[in-house]
Design an enzyme around this catalytic site. Structure first.
Site, PDB file in Angstrom:
ATOM      1  N   ASN A  37      -1.850   6.923  14.728  1.00 56.22           N
ATOM      2  CA  ASN A  37      -0.620   7.284  14.024  1.00 56.22           C
ATOM      3  C   ASN A  37      -0.788   8.693  13.468  1.00 56.22           C
ATOM      4  OD1 ASN A  37       1.557   7.521  12.310  1.00 56.22           O
ATOM      5  ND2 ASN A  37       0.921   5.897  10.896  1.00 56.22           N
TER       6      ASN A  37
ATOM      7  N   GLY B   4      -6.181   6.853   4.058  1.00 58.79           N
ATOM      8  CA  GLY B   4      -6.424   8.261   3.794  1.00 58.79           C
ATOM      9  C   GLY B   4      -7.369   8.530   2.637  1.00 58.79           C
TER      10      GLY B   4
ATOM     11  N   SER C  87      -8.640   4.286   6.856  1.00 62.57           N
ATOM     12  CA  SER C  87      -9.923   5.003   6.905  1.00 62.57           C
ATOM     13  C   SER C  87     -10.848   4.511   8.030  1.00 62.57           C
ATOM     14  CB  SER C  87     -10.624   4.941   5.546  1.00 62.57           C
ATOM     15  OG  SER C  87      -9.833   5.581   4.557  1.00 62.57           O
TER      16      SER C  87
HETATM   17  P1  13P Z   1      -6.054   6.770   7.765  1.00 62.77           P
HETATM   18  O1  13P Z   1      -6.777   6.327   9.025  1.00 62.77           O
HETATM   19  O2  13P Z   1      -5.860   8.251   7.689  1.00 62.77           O
HETATM   20  O3  13P Z   1      -6.640   6.157   6.549  1.00 62.77           O
HETATM   21  O4  13P Z   1      -4.540   6.181   7.891  1.00 62.77           O
HETATM   22  C1  13P Z   1      -4.369   4.860   8.221  1.00 62.77           C
HETATM   23  C2  13P Z   1      -2.951   4.636   8.509  1.00 62.77           C
HETATM   24  O5  13P Z   1      -2.120   4.656   7.620  1.00 62.77           O
HETATM   25  C3  13P Z   1      -2.553   4.398   9.900  1.00 62.77           C
HETATM   26  O6  13P Z   1      -1.231   3.991   9.991  1.00 62.77           O
END
Ligand code: 13P
Length: 245
Positions: free
Chosen positions: A13, A175, A207
Site C-alpha cells: 500500500n 508506520g 511495520s
Molecule cells: P506500515 O507498513 O508503513 O506500518 O503501514 C502499514 C499499513 O498501513 C498498510 O496498509
C-alpha cells in the site's frame, strides 16, 4: 481430504506516496520477481494517479493491482472520488477499504466501509477490509471486542474467500516500527478466523519489514501481509515477498 490453506497475499500500500519517479521501483520489482518461485500473490496498491502507469511497467510480471479506496456508489456526482468500477477498468483486481487512515482522516464508519466493500464486490473486485484496534483499546483489554465489532460491521454478509480479504492492522503499529508480539498477532488472527471462512485470507499489517516478515508469516492464520512504508522500495518489498515465497 486435507483442508486447503489460503494462498498468501503480499500487498503493498503506497498510500499518498509516489509520482512518476516511483515507477522505477515498480519496474525493479517486476524484474526481481522473475527469479522468485512465488508461493504467494503479489499486489501493488499505488495512488490512483499511477495505477495505469504501474500497470504498463509491470506488464507480464506476476503483480496484481489494487486501489486504496473507492466510493460506495458506482458513479455520480461525487467530486474527487473514485468508484470500484473505475478501478476495475484501470486494471485493478482489488481495493483496500476501511484503512485506519481513512477511518481517521475521513470519519469512515463500519457502515461506510461495508458499503464500500459491497461496491467493490458489485464491480467484481476483491475487497481488502481493514480492521484494527488503537493503543488505548489494546491497553484497556478491548482488542478482541473491537475486532469482532469491526468485522461484523464492515464485512458484508455473504462475503466469500474469493471476494474478500481481511487485513488486521493495529493502528498503533502502522508506520511506527512497533509490532505486536507473535502471540498477540496469533490471538487476534485466531479470533478473526473463528468468524470467517476457513479459506478467507487474513493479512497482518503494521511495520512489516524484511526482518520480521518470516516470523509473522509463521503465525497460524496469518495469510500474508499488507505493507506500507517497506513497499515503496523494491529491494525491501522483495525481501518481504521472499519470506512468503
Ligand atoms: P506500515 O507498513 O508503513 O506500518 O503501514 C502499514 C499499513 O498501513 C498498510 O496498509
Amino acid at each position: 481430504m486435507a483442508q486447503k490453506s489460503p494462498r498468501p497475499l503480499v500487498a503493498g500500500n503506497w498510500k499518498m506516496n509516489g509520482t512518476t519517479a516511483a515507477l522505477k521501483e515498480a519496474r525493479l520489482l517486476a524484474g526481481m520477481l522473475k527469479d522468485v518461485r512465488l508461493k504467494c500473490e503479489v499486489m501493488l496498491c499505488p495512488p490512483a494517479t499511477l495505477i495505469s502507469a504501474v500497470r504498463t511497467v509491470v506488464k507480464g510480471a506476476r503483480i496484481r493491482l489494487g486501489g486504496q479506496d473507492c466510493h460506495w456508489n458506482a458513479n455520480g456526482a461525487h467530486t474527487g472520488d473514485i468508484s470500484a468500477e473505475m478501478l476495475k477498468d484501470a486494471g485493478c483486481s482489488a481495493v483496500i477499504v476501511g484503512h485506519s487512515e481513512r477511518r481517521t482522516d475521513h470519519g469512515e464508519t463500519d457502515e461506510i466501509v461495508r458499503r464500500k466493500a459491497e461496491a467493490a464486490h458489485a464491480a467484481g473486485l476483491i475487497a481488502i477490509v481493514c480492521i484494527g484496534e488503537t493503543l488505548e483499546q489494546r491497553k484497556s483489554g478491548q482488542t478482541l471486542a473491537v475486532i469482532s465489532r469491526q468485522l461484523k460491521g464492515s464485512v458484508p454478509a455473504g462475503s466469500t474467500a474469493a471476494n474478500t480479504v481481511i487485513a488486521y492492522e493495529p493502528v498503533w503499529a502502522i508506520g511506527t516500527g512497533l509490532t505486536p508480539t507473535t502471540a498477540e498477532v496469533g490471538e487476534v488472527h485466531q479470533s478473526i478466523r473463528r468468524e470467517t471462512d476457513p479459506l478467507m485470507r487474513i493479512l497482518y499489517g503494521g511495520s512489516v519489514k524484511p526482518a520480521n516478515a518470516a516470523e509473522l508469516m509463521a503465525v497460524a492464520n496469518v495469510n500474508g501481509a499488507l505493507v506500507g512504508g517497506a513497499s515503496l522500495k523494491a529491494a525491501d518489498f522483495i525481501g518481504i515477498i521472499k519470506a512468503y515465497a
